[in-house]
Design a protein around this motif. Sequence first.
Motif, PDB file in Angstrom:
ATOM      1  N   ALA A  17     -19.536  40.522  31.452  1.00 10.67           N
ATOM      2  CA  ALA A  17     -18.992  40.165  32.408  1.00 10.67           C
ATOM      3  C   ALA A  17     -17.448  40.201  32.291  1.00 10.67           C
ATOM      4  N   ASP A  18     -16.622  40.628  33.203  1.00  6.48           N
ATOM      5  CA  ASP A  18     -15.381  41.101  33.182  1.00  6.48           C
ATOM      6  C   ASP A  18     -14.580  39.832  33.783  1.00  6.48           C
ATOM      7  N   LEU A  19     -14.071  38.935  32.927  1.00  8.88           N
ATOM      8  CA  LEU A  19     -13.383  37.486  32.941  1.00  8.88           C
ATOM      9  C   LEU A  19     -12.168  37.828  33.770  1.00  8.88           C
ATOM     10  N   VAL A  20     -11.414  39.028  33.400  1.00  2.00           N
ATOM     11  CA  VAL A  20     -10.280  39.250  34.300  1.00  2.00           C
ATOM     12  C   VAL A  20     -10.299  39.452  35.727  1.00  2.00           C
ATOM     13  N   GLN A  21     -11.385  40.589  36.210  1.00  2.66           N
ATOM     14  CA  GLN A  21     -11.531  40.871  37.396  1.00  2.66           C
ATOM     15  C   GLN A  21     -12.640  39.979  37.970  1.00  2.66           C
ATOM     16  N   ARG A  22     -13.133  39.229  37.144  1.00  6.79           N
ATOM     17  CA  ARG A  22     -14.185  38.251  37.972  1.00  6.79           C
ATOM     18  C   ARG A  22     -15.295  39.000  38.679  1.00  6.79           C
ATOM     19  N   SER A  23     -15.641  40.045  38.190  1.00  6.49           N
ATOM     20  CA  SER A  23     -16.550  40.807  38.826  1.00  6.49           C
ATOM     21  C   SER A  23     -18.089  40.299  38.526  1.00  6.49           C
ATOM     22  N   GLU A  24     -19.054  40.562  39.211  1.00  6.51           N
ATOM     23  CA  GLU A  24     -20.412  40.201  38.905  1.00  6.51           C
ATOM     24  C   GLU A  24     -20.782  40.824  37.599  1.00  6.51           C
ATOM     25  N   PRO A  25     -21.377  39.867  36.816  1.00  5.50           N
ATOM     26  CA  PRO A  25     -21.915  40.344  35.549  1.00  5.50           C
ATOM     27  C   PRO A  25     -22.894  41.458  35.511  1.00  5.50           C
ATOM     28  N   ARG A  26     -22.771  42.594  34.634  1.00  6.94           N
ATOM     29  CA  ARG A  26     -23.621  43.496  34.651  1.00  6.94           C
ATOM     30  C   ARG A  26     -24.767  43.398  33.593  1.00  6.94           C
ATOM     31  N   ARG A  27     -25.914  43.527  34.027  1.00  7.95           N
ATOM     32  CA  ARG A  27     -27.027  43.452  33.148  1.00  7.95           C
ATOM     33  C   ARG A  27     -27.208  44.546  32.340  1.00  7.95           C
ATOM     34  N   LEU A  28     -27.260  44.539  30.952  1.00 11.84           N
ATOM     35  CA  LEU A  28     -27.333  45.758  30.157  1.00 11.84           C
ATOM     36  C   LEU A  28     -28.494  45.946  29.660  1.00 11.84           C
ATOM     37  N   THR A  29     -29.617  45.109  29.512  1.00 13.22           N
ATOM     38  CA  THR A  29     -30.846  45.312  29.013  1.00 13.22           C
ATOM     39  C   THR A  29     -32.051  45.031  30.459  1.00 13.22           C
ATOM     40  N   PHE A  30     -32.863  45.960  30.138  1.00 15.33           N
ATOM     41  CA  PHE A  30     -33.736  45.833  31.456  1.00 15.33           C
ATOM     42  C   PHE A  30     -35.326  45.768  30.633  1.00 15.33           C
ATOM     43  N   ASP A  31     -35.528  45.685  29.509  1.00 12.70           N
ATOM     44  CA  ASP A  31     -36.897  45.668  28.971  1.00 12.70           C
ATOM     45  C   ASP A  31     -37.580  44.201  28.915  1.00 12.70           C
ATOM     46  N   SER A  32     -38.750  44.287  28.482  1.00 12.72           N
ATOM     47  CA  SER A  32     -39.338  42.947  28.322  1.00 12.72           C
ATOM     48  C   SER A  32     -39.248  42.267  27.186  1.00 12.72           C
ATOM     49  N   ALA A  33     -38.157  42.846  26.417  1.00 13.20           N
ATOM     50  CA  ALA A  33     -38.044  42.224  25.194  1.00 13.20           C
ATOM     51  C   ALA A  33     -36.898  40.908  25.223  1.00 13.20           C
ATOM     52  N   MET A  34     -37.252  40.313  23.939  1.00 17.13           N
ATOM     53  CA  MET A  34     -36.020  39.223  23.754  1.00 17.13           C
ATOM     54  C   MET A  34     -34.846  39.784  23.008  1.00 17.13           C
ATOM     55  N   ASP A  35     -33.950  39.909  23.836  1.00 21.20           N
ATOM     56  CA  ASP A  35     -32.577  40.692  23.480  1.00 21.20           C
ATOM     57  C   ASP A  35     -31.537  39.543  23.286  1.00 21.20           C
ATOM     58  N   ARG A  36     -30.787  39.372  22.121  1.00 22.22           N
ATOM     59  CA  ARG A  36     -29.982  38.376  21.823  1.00 22.22           C
ATOM     60  C   ARG A  36     -29.066  38.842  20.721  1.00 22.22           C
ATOM     61  N   TYR A  37     -28.249  37.850  20.446  1.00 23.29           N
ATOM     62  CA  TYR A  37     -26.962  37.794  19.548  1.00 23.29           C
ATOM     63  C   TYR A  37     -26.272  39.001  19.695  1.00 23.29           C
ATOM     64  N   PRO A  38     -25.584  39.377  20.909  1.00 21.94           N
ATOM     65  CA  PRO A  38     -24.728  40.525  21.170  1.00 21.94           C
ATOM     66  C   PRO A  38     -23.337  40.331  20.393  1.00 21.94           C
ATOM     67  N   ILE A  39     -22.807  41.244  19.819  1.00 21.99           N
ATOM     68  CA  ILE A  39     -21.621  41.256  19.174  1.00 21.99           C
ATOM     69  C   ILE A  39     -20.834  42.695  19.428  1.00 21.99           C
ATOM     70  N   TRP A  40     -19.506  42.706  19.596  1.00 19.34           N
ATOM     71  CA  TRP A  40     -18.564  43.583  20.055  1.00 19.34           C
ATOM     72  C   TRP A  40     -18.237  44.426  19.012  1.00 19.34           C
ATOM     73  N   SER A  41     -18.250  45.778  18.968  1.00 17.48           N
ATOM     74  CA  SER A  41     -17.617  46.580  17.948  1.00 17.48           C
ATOM     75  C   SER A  41     -15.829  46.292  17.956  1.00 17.48           C
ATOM     76  N   PRO A  42     -15.201  46.615  16.961  1.00 19.55           N
ATOM     77  CA  PRO A  42     -13.934  46.363  17.021  1.00 19.55           C
ATOM     78  C   PRO A  42     -12.946  46.798  18.147  1.00 19.55           C
ATOM     79  N   ASP A  43     -13.423  48.226  18.345  1.00 15.65           N
ATOM     80  CA  ASP A  43     -12.629  48.627  19.828  1.00 15.65           C
ATOM     81  C   ASP A  43     -13.247  48.198  21.032  1.00 15.65           C
TER      82      ASP A  43
END
Length: 212
Positions: A17-43
């Motif tokens: 989600a972009d908290l500045v533009q307040r746009s609708e959150p974008r879904r990044l994963t679409f599989d049937s997995a349990m996807d969790r613990y997202p971390i950002w790269s330094p850039d």
Amino acid sequence: RVAFVRIDRENMDIYVADLVQRSEPRRLTFDSAMDRYPIWSPDASRLLYAGVTDPKSDSKGFQLDDAVLGGSAWYSASPSGGQPVRIDPSAQFAQFLQGFPLPLAWLRSNRIVFSYNTGETINLWMTTLTTDNRRIIGPPKQVTFGTGRVTDASVADDGTVDFATTEGRPRLWKAPFLTRQAGDKGDPMAVATNRDFTAFPTLSNTGKLAYL
């Protein structure tokens, strides 16, 4: 931007989600997995997260939050979408770790800080990704040696990592992992707070700390 996990019945997916533009959150994963613990790269150009895509395919029985799961891996993905890249830590970590490593922070020089559950303690370890974010280089290195259980971690631009533990009462700690010398097992510094319960540390780019 912020990356977060949304739970839908038995499935977990990563959203951005972009908290500045307040746009609708974008879904990044679409599989049937349990996807969790997202971390950002330094850039902020990539996200790394833990996911389980095929629970029956892996006989190693990696451990994720006290549940034995198969088919576990890390994934690197663009926050704009597209096919994620699977990064399987089992080959490099098998002789060092028996449980599944949970990514918690992405430092400069493509180093990943992750937690590992031994059953009695949870400590922080560090590993390095290749420059294309597709493979792990070399064996992991343990960077904390406490008797408690590390629950969360966050990194600032200078490489300082703040993390939370649940030994006795939940506390916050600080450690300069990027400047630590080889073999240094010095104790991290406790972060002074005025609360009995402290957890979920988040460091800004300028080093300001927010926590629960």
